[in-house]
Scaffold this motif. Structure first.
Motif, mmCIF file in Angstrom:
data_model
loop_
_atom_site.group_PDB
_atom_site.id
_atom_site.type_symbol
_atom_site.label_atom_id
_atom_site.label_comp_id
_atom_site.label_asym_id
_atom_site.label_seq_id
_atom_site.Cartn_x
_atom_site.Cartn_y
_atom_site.Cartn_z
ATOM 1 N N UNK A 67 0.836 -1.210 0.000
ATOM 2 C CA UNK A 67 0.000 0.000 0.000
ATOM 3 C C UNK A 67 0.867 1.254 0.000
ATOM 4 N N UNK A 68 0.309 2.338 -0.482
ATOM 5 C CA UNK A 68 0.996 3.625 -0.533
ATOM 6 C C UNK A 68 1.481 4.036 0.867
ATOM 7 N N UNK A 69 2.685 4.593 0.923
ATOM 8 C CA UNK A 69 3.315 4.969 2.194
ATOM 9 C C UNK A 69 2.419 5.908 3.015
ATOM 10 N N UNK A 70 1.818 6.887 2.381
ATOM 11 C CA UNK A 70 0.972 7.837 3.105
ATOM 12 C C UNK A 70 -0.276 7.144 3.661
ATOM 13 N N UNK A 71 -0.847 6.227 2.889
ATOM 14 C CA UNK A 71 -2.021 5.464 3.346
ATOM 15 C C UNK A 71 -1.649 4.633 4.572
ATOM 16 N N UNK A 72 -0.469 3.989 4.519
ATOM 17 C CA UNK A 72 -0.003 3.188 5.663
ATOM 18 C C UNK A 72 0.159 4.052 6.904
ATOM 19 N N UNK A 73 0.797 5.212 6.741
ATOM 20 C CA UNK A 73 1.049 6.098 7.883
ATOM 21 C C UNK A 73 -0.254 6.621 8.484
ATOM 22 N N UNK A 74 -1.209 6.994 7.630
ATOM 23 C CA UNK A 74 -2.512 7.471 8.114
ATOM 24 C C UNK A 74 -3.259 6.354 8.837
ATOM 25 N N UNK A 75 -3.151 5.145 8.303
ATOM 26 C CA UNK A 75 -3.831 4.002 8.918
ATOM 27 C C UNK A 75 -3.267 3.719 10.304
ATOM 28 N N UNK A 76 -1.946 3.680 10.431
ATOM 29 C CA UNK A 76 -1.338 3.413 11.736
ATOM 30 C C UNK A 76 -1.675 4.515 12.733
ATOM 31 N N UNK A 77 -1.684 5.757 12.273
ATOM 32 C CA UNK A 77 -2.034 6.887 13.127
ATOM 33 C C UNK A 77 -3.459 6.722 13.666
ATOM 34 N N UNK A 78 -4.388 6.373 12.789
ATOM 35 C CA UNK A 78 -5.778 6.180 13.209
ATOM 36 C C UNK A 78 -5.917 4.966 14.131
ATOM 37 N N UNK A 79 -5.219 3.890 13.815
ATOM 38 C CA UNK A 79 -5.282 2.691 14.656
ATOM 39 C C UNK A 79 -4.791 2.987 16.073
ATOM 40 N N UNK A 80 -3.693 3.722 16.198
ATOM 41 C CA UNK A 80 -3.168 4.050 17.531
ATOM 42 C C UNK A 80 -4.174 4.917 18.289
ATOM 43 N N UNK A 81 -4.751 5.915 17.636
ATOM 44 C CA UNK A 81 -5.730 6.784 18.288
ATOM 45 C C UNK A 81 -6.929 5.973 18.798
ATOM 46 N N UNK A 82 -7.447 5.086 17.956
ATOM 47 C CA UNK A 82 -8.606 4.266 18.346
ATOM 48 C C UNK A 82 -8.214 3.279 19.455
#
Length: 127
Positions: A67-82
């Motif tokens: 997956x695109x690097x930015x998509x991965x980073x946004x996903x991990x950021x959201x996962x940590x917040x949740x």
């Protein structure tokens, strides 16, 4: 918002194994991974140990290398917040983790983790 779902090993462990392989990370101890966590299918996951104390431990933070690097980073950021919200709701008071990956350390700092900069050795053995 991304499609954050509860992690279920029966459905998702095969994906975690594939992602670990993509990043050339060890696969021999998949049964060590906690059964609890969150996943954004096809993109990323964060797994956490629930202990018998007020502390929970983030054990695995992994994403799909395809997956695109930015998509991965946004996903991990959201996962940590949740995850932080979820574990607080479950009654945990502290959350801890460790990593040698500078991007993971930066993400932890962004989410308010206190970083101990001293090197640390990890110990594991079979029983």
């Amino acid at each position: 918002a991304m499609n954050v779902q509860p992690y279920n090993p029966q459905d998702h462990l095969i994906h975690i194994a594939h992602w670990l392989k993509q990043w050339k990370m060890p696969l021999e101890n998949l049964d060590m991974l906690p059964p609890t966590g969150l996943i954004i299918p096809g993109i990323a996951a964060v797994l956490v140990y629930e202990t018998n104390s007020k502390t929970c431990i983030v054990e695995c933070m992994i994403c799909n290398k395809d997956r695109d690097k930015q998509v991965r980073e946004e996903a991990l950021d959201e996962l940590v917040a949740v995850l932080l919200h979820m574990m607080k709701e479950k009654g945990f008071k502290y959350i801890t983790s460790n990593s040698t990956n500078p991007k993971v350390v930066a993400l932890a700092k962004k989410h308010g983790f206190i970083i101990n900069e001293k090197p640390c050795f990890a110990f594991t053995r079979s029983l």
